[in-house]
Write an enzyme that holds these catalytic residues in place. Sequence first.
Site, PDB file in Angstrom:
ATOM      1  CD  GLU A  31       2.421   2.495   3.660  1.00 41.85           C
ATOM      2  OE1 GLU A  31       1.480   3.298   3.493  1.00 41.85           O
ATOM      3  OE2 GLU A  31       3.612   2.849   3.755  1.00 41.85           O
ATOM      4  CD  GLU A  33      -7.085   3.735   3.666  1.00 43.56           C
ATOM      5  OE1 GLU A  33      -7.871   3.909   2.713  1.00 43.56           O
ATOM      6  OE2 GLU A  33      -5.901   3.364   3.508  1.00 43.56           O
ATOM      7  CD  GLU A  47      -4.623   1.925  -2.598  1.00 43.30           C
ATOM      8  OE1 GLU A  47      -4.377   2.933  -1.906  1.00 43.30           O
ATOM      9  OE2 GLU A  47      -5.732   1.353  -2.598  1.00 43.30           O
ATOM     10  CG  HIS A  48      -1.526   1.641   1.827  1.00 45.14           C
ATOM     11  ND1 HIS A  48      -1.344   2.622   2.765  1.00 45.14           N
ATOM     12  CD2 HIS A  48      -2.856   1.592   1.585  1.00 45.14           C
ATOM     13  CE1 HIS A  48      -2.513   3.157   3.092  1.00 45.14           C
ATOM     14  NE2 HIS A  48      -3.455   2.531   2.395  1.00 45.14           N
ATOM     15  CG  HIS A  56      -6.358  -1.013   1.181  1.00 45.57           C
ATOM     16  ND1 HIS A  56      -6.214  -0.774   2.523  1.00 45.57           N
ATOM     17  CD2 HIS A  56      -6.365   0.197   0.585  1.00 45.57           C
ATOM     18  CE1 HIS A  56      -6.148   0.526   2.733  1.00 45.57           C
ATOM     19  NE2 HIS A  56      -6.237   1.141   1.570  1.00 45.57           N
TER      20      HIS A  56
END
Length: 1009
Positions: free
Chosen positions: A163, A170, A86-87, A83
């Site tokens: 990030e 999230e 992906e960011h 994940h």
Amino acid sequence: MDLLPAETSQLGRKHGFRSLKLAAVDMADPLGDEPFGTEHGRLENGLTYYVRRNSKPRMRAALALVVKVGSVLEEDDELGVAHIIEHLAFSATNRYTNHDIVKFLESIGAEFGACQNAVTSADQTIYELFVPVDKPELLSQAISILAEFSSEVRVSKDDLEKERGAVLEEYRSNRNATGRMQDAHWLLLMEGSKYAERLPIGTEAVIRTVSAETAKQFYRKWYQLCHMAVVAVGDFPDTQSVVDMIKTHFRQKGAVLDHQPIPTYSVPSHEEPRFSYFVECEAAGSMVMISYKMPADDLKTVKDYKDLLTESVFLQALNQRFFKQSRRNDPPYFSCSADSDVLVRPLKAYVITASCKEGGTMAALESMLMEVARVRIHGFSEREISIVRALLLSEIESAYLERDQMQSTSLRDELIQHFLRGEPVIGIEYEAQLQKTIIPYISSSDVSKYAEKLLTSSSCVIKAIEPQVSAKVDDLRRVVLKVNSLEEEKQIPPWDEEYIPEEIVPVKPNPGYIDQQLEYSNIGATELILSNGMRVCYKCTDFLDDQVLFSGFSYGGLSEVSENEYFSCSMGSTIAGEIGVYGYRPSVLMDVLAGKRAEVGTKIGAYMRSFSGDCSPSDLETALQLVYQLFTTSVEPGEEDVKIVMQMAEAAVRAQERDPYTAFVNCVRELNYGNSYFFRPIKISDLKRVDPRRACEYFSFCFKDPSTFTVVIVGNISPTIAVPLILQYLGGIPRPPEPILKYSRDDLKGLPVTSPTKIIREVVRSPMVQAQCSVQICFPVELKNGTMVEEIHSIGFLSKLLETKLMQVLRFKHGQIYSTGVTVFLGGNRPSRTGDVRGDISINFSCDPEISLKLVDLTLNEIQRLQEEGPSEQDVLTILEIEQRAHEDGVQENYYWLDKILRGYQSRVYSGDVGTSFKIQDEGRLKVRESLTPSTAQLALQRILPFPCKKQYTVVILLPQRSHLEMLKSLFGFSRITRARDAKILAGVAAMAVLALSLWRYSRRSVKS
């Protein structure tokens, strides 16, 4: 663009489906491996590609990079890394830095979130773009970005640190009641497999500490072209040029010689059911979930396709029973539904979910299991199956009629599943042929056999969720044993079917006539004034062949109701809806409408009553019959009906009271709108004041007088067919002798809104299982009457500007939020044609509780900077491009035109000519667009918001409730910082400190003992 299609077009299309030939197939025939209508291939380096032409919407392309890499591949020190990658892809690549990918895509109108996004699951990661292609270079640039994602993501220490905060936020936002319940259920379902240990979001410890080197190793190990596909569906001149672009951007990326194959992980089966009784104090209600796990089915042959259709019939028939059961006297649950889905690559499950009253999970579970057992013993009746067959044939007929108007995003999703799971893409024409051939011959015995797959002795997982303890796991076991025993002894009776009337309207009304007809050429619409006073405006479009939308409104709503009657009247829609507002109970109406695509809903707001609906052109008569029934039915509440509705309402109110977010919302409303009854949350004590008879009476009066209503109809309608139906069912609504709830829009009572006039900062502390933080910053706005049309458009542009800039600052620069939203509220104003309009602009985000005040200050600083310095030229161009692209997409949709025409009637410039009103609004939009520059945007920010913005605003921050010790420290700290202003305040602080200390000591003793 021709907005007036030939009047015979819809009949021809409908006839086309009816005359569609049946498929001459053998059950063993393969469905085919090649995706229909698609250029599909594989490059030498292993990359798979799919390219398909599709013109809906025009000049747009839906793109995706699909990677067969998900969280299940992570090692213990990598939990959440898939994940994180992906960011990072949107953050920095070898060609783009500091979220320049996001900025570039927004500059061409592809909004962040809506048009550029990605999702990571256990088995795959999918990057999606939705971009304009009216300029040749845009598509090439978008494909080059997908190529960057595939192998050029820059995983540096600085990139990761920037990030990390967004990923943590999230993660934190998923630690609410819903997230905890989902995670716990996932662990139960996947127990014994690697999937159980690999939630896609990862763990907080790894997210906080994982190194850039570890993330980079994961990316290099698994992101290989042989595990990827590029999907491109859009309004292309040809497919070969797009294939050439893919080759240009991906061919130079060499294949890895010793590539790592994707391993597969099984999920073990189990004979004994697994049980869980989950107590979640913040749960939205009580719930039961039954999951039946099994290997995922192959879909290779016509026989497999027939099995899939039979399964669909089974689930639909079962759901119809669940719905009817929920509407009977003393129902075991409020709602219940069954579905099937592929959970992970090797596993699918049938999942039955029910919501019920608090403490009612055992009764709900028993009823759910009994219904499945009833099917195994008695099966479904032929009538039940015929109703579902009609429903499925209606759905495929609609899809067939709109086969040339499918959205590119839908076709893209089909091709994604072709790559991931090998699901055939056979084309809607062949699929319609197959369904038309197979569905009529699916028998009730074929369908009933599917209940054999739903056995508690076959990999079954049963979970009950309650906000507080009312049972034990052993109680779940006892319910299962009881139902199994009843089934073995054949002690479960057959299903008791209801009487279903033949017609919605037993006696057709006498048609009305047209008093006046007007044509509005600038919007391609016709207006009819009917003999009963109803105003009807229709617009013929060719956007979707099987869609007609309509909406009607009348001025006068809950603002006219006294405070004593407010709660009763506000419950009118809910109570009447459960009883049945179209002349029949909802469970009966469901069967009456079988095979028809027509639905109508109602709404009673502060200043308006409205109904709206959606139907197939061939079912327009049915939809208008429902409207006729709405106006001619007087709802009478029965004792049992009211009991059920009030139980549901009470459960909803108690769920709100448990939600930590409720106190936050209540504080926001009170600060910004006052503490009037209209804005206060409904409480249990308020429910006890509700008079069901008055609620139903008020609802019936709201939809009684047709002369007060304006109706707009948009879609694929033929006037020669539609107008007689309009006259019969809308014109045939009787006009009462005396007007009922007839109001002038200029004389309506305003809502009791009181707005703050100073700076207010409030912290709301709620008990939370896991710490979360929400922030809302609100600014009052005032729009002047003389320039109202332009100001409405200006505030829309400004809200998007603020949202874009705050994302750049709070997420891309400081990396501390996941997303932010900017909303405009002007709904508190009377719909009068005079006077200024007051409302607010609010900014919302969630964040780490420790830095909430810092982010509030950063937000205020950025808004004040924009007011003092103005946005950049590029900022303005980006906002204009996003708005223009949204407008271009909108004008191709019936929903857009329905909304625009309704707004034309409701605009304060409307004075009897909707064409002129529409023109003024359109000119207002163009005027604002043409005049929008950095300097005019700056002036608008100064004019519409308080200037400077820091002089007047409200801030509400939701924080977790502090421990007793923290409260004690803060109390003493407060007395030191504020200094003594009043002896009473100090005395109160001292008393609270003593009480807090005593409570804390007691709690410590209780824990130790």
